[in-house]
Design an enzyme around this catalytic site. Structure first.
Site, PDB file in Angstrom:
ATOM      1  N   LYS A  85       0.857  -1.189   0.000  1.00  0.00           N
ATOM      2  CA  LYS A  85       0.000   0.000   0.000  1.00  0.00           C
ATOM      3  C   LYS A  85       0.894   1.240   0.000  1.00  0.00           C
ATOM      4  CE  LYS A  85      -4.421   0.442   2.326  1.00  0.00           C
ATOM      5  NZ  LYS A  85      -5.055   0.536   3.630  1.00  0.00           N
TER       6      LYS A  85
HETATM    7  C1  E4P Z   1      -8.604   1.321   3.774  1.00  0.00           C
HETATM    8  O1  E4P Z   1      -7.801   0.748   3.053  1.00  0.00           O
HETATM    9  C2  E4P Z   1      -8.233   2.405   4.664  1.00  0.00           C
HETATM   10  O2  E4P Z   1      -6.992   2.171   5.249  1.00  0.00           O
HETATM   11  C3  E4P Z   1      -9.240   2.710   5.738  1.00  0.00           C
HETATM   12  O3  E4P Z   1     -10.521   2.325   5.362  1.00  0.00           O
HETATM   13  C4  E4P Z   1      -9.152   4.125   6.213  1.00  0.00           C
HETATM   14  O4  E4P Z   1     -10.260   4.451   6.973  1.00  0.00           O
HETATM   15  P1  E4P Z   1     -10.377   5.655   8.039  1.00  0.00           P
HETATM   16  O5  E4P Z   1     -10.851   6.860   7.346  1.00  0.00           O
HETATM   17  O6  E4P Z   1     -11.397   5.148   8.992  1.00  0.00           O
HETATM   18  O7  E4P Z   1      -9.019   5.828   8.669  1.00  0.00           O
END
Ligand code: E4P
Length: 296
Positions: A85
């Site tokens: 990622k």
């Molecule tokens: C997904 O890949 C993200 O890391 C995650 O959903 C981020 O969400 P948040 O806005 O709750 O931090």
């Protein structure tokens, strides 16, 4: 398609049993919240062991070169399933390009390793397009965080999907994360998300409906009653003979007893009494009482 947005191996194990999940996404914030102090490698390997499909792990090093090296270390935990990622900014685009160059080199050297890259923290269709151009396989749009900016996240997802498909990046998959309520999931899917990554508590909410719970309870209660009714002792002709004997019937009457049948809760037998009259002997299953009367 659904991914689980969690870094807790226990949750991953429990929810993969449903058979509806195709991968897992983690990020540094989720890990620090769900697994404080846990070792990253151990945690990710535990997740890999209880799941299937790609498992996304985010890079955190401060320079492009350090991030690319970090990606290779993470990737070595599972060459086939690890998905790197990369947060999208100018550094992130460089890292994606660097990783693709390294991947080509490995393939030239004879190793057929293919790297999956998930470009993350994306808020606009343009960021997604740039990430796809740099070489990302997935672009992760953050639904809840986009909504925080007073921007319609469904609009952003739709534009992103259209812009990728219209410009030759049809194979790049749009992941929607930052899901905060159950309703976001179907909105994201109808806006064109290829994958929605859902937190465990929201995935559980998706399957729950109070009317379903009430209906299942009603069916189960009816079945319990049915089983209880089946367990009620139905008197046999022997029981009837014993009962008749205790009422003082003559041996001649006892010889005449025969099974009559059942009508609702009543089981009845027939016999001829000492005066030669046709008589019924009843057993009430509910009250468990015997009674007899002349057949009219
Ligand atoms: C997904 O890949 C993200 O890391 C995650 O959903 C981020 O969400 P948040 O806005 O709750 O931090």
């Amino acid at each position: 398609m659904f991914y689980l947005d969690s870094s807790d191996p226990k949750e991953v194990e429990d929810l993969f049993k449903w058979g509806v999940l195709s991968g897992v996404t983690t990020n540094p914030l989720i890990i620090s919240r769900e697994m404080p102090g846990a070792d990253l490698e151990e945690t990710i390997k535990a997740i890999l062991a209880v799941s299937t499909g790609p498992v996304s792990v985010e890079l955190t090093e401060p320079t492009a070169m350090a991030m690319a090296d970090e990606a290779e270390r993470r990737w070595s935990w599972d060459w086939d399933r690890l998905c790197i990622k990369v947060p999208v900014n100018d550094l992130g685009l460089q890292v994606i390009r660097l990783l693709r160059t390294r991947e080509k080199r490995y393939q030239k050297e004879g190793s057929r390793k293919e790297l999956r890259i998930n470009a993350t923290c994306i808020m606009t269709p343009m960021q997604a397009l740039l990430a796809a151009m740099a070489g990302a396989d997935y672009v992760s749009l953050f639904w809840g965080r986009i909504a925080d900016l007073q921007v319609n996240p469904a609009h952003v997802v739709r534009l992103t999907r259209e812009s990728l498909s219209g410009r030759g990046y049809g194979k790049v998959e749009v992941i929607v994360g930052s899901i905060r309520q159950a309703g976001d999931v179907s909105c994201a899917l109808s806006a064109g998300a290829d994958i929605v990554t859902v937190p465990p508590q929201i995935l559980r909410q998706l399957v729950h409906h109070p009317r379903t719970a009430e209906t299942i309870r009603e069916f189960n209660e009816a079945w319990e009653k049915q089983l209880a009714a089946a367990q009620v002792a139905i008197p046999t002709i022997e029981d009837a003979r014993k009962e008749l004997k205790s009422m003082g019937a003559t041996a001649k009457s006892l010889r005449t007893i025969r099974g009559g049948g059942r009508n609702g809760d009543m089981v009845y037998f027939e016999y001829t009494n000492a005066l030669g009259a046709a008589t019924s002997l009843f057993y009430d299953i509910k009250t468990q009482q015997w009674a007899s009367c002349l057949v009219p």
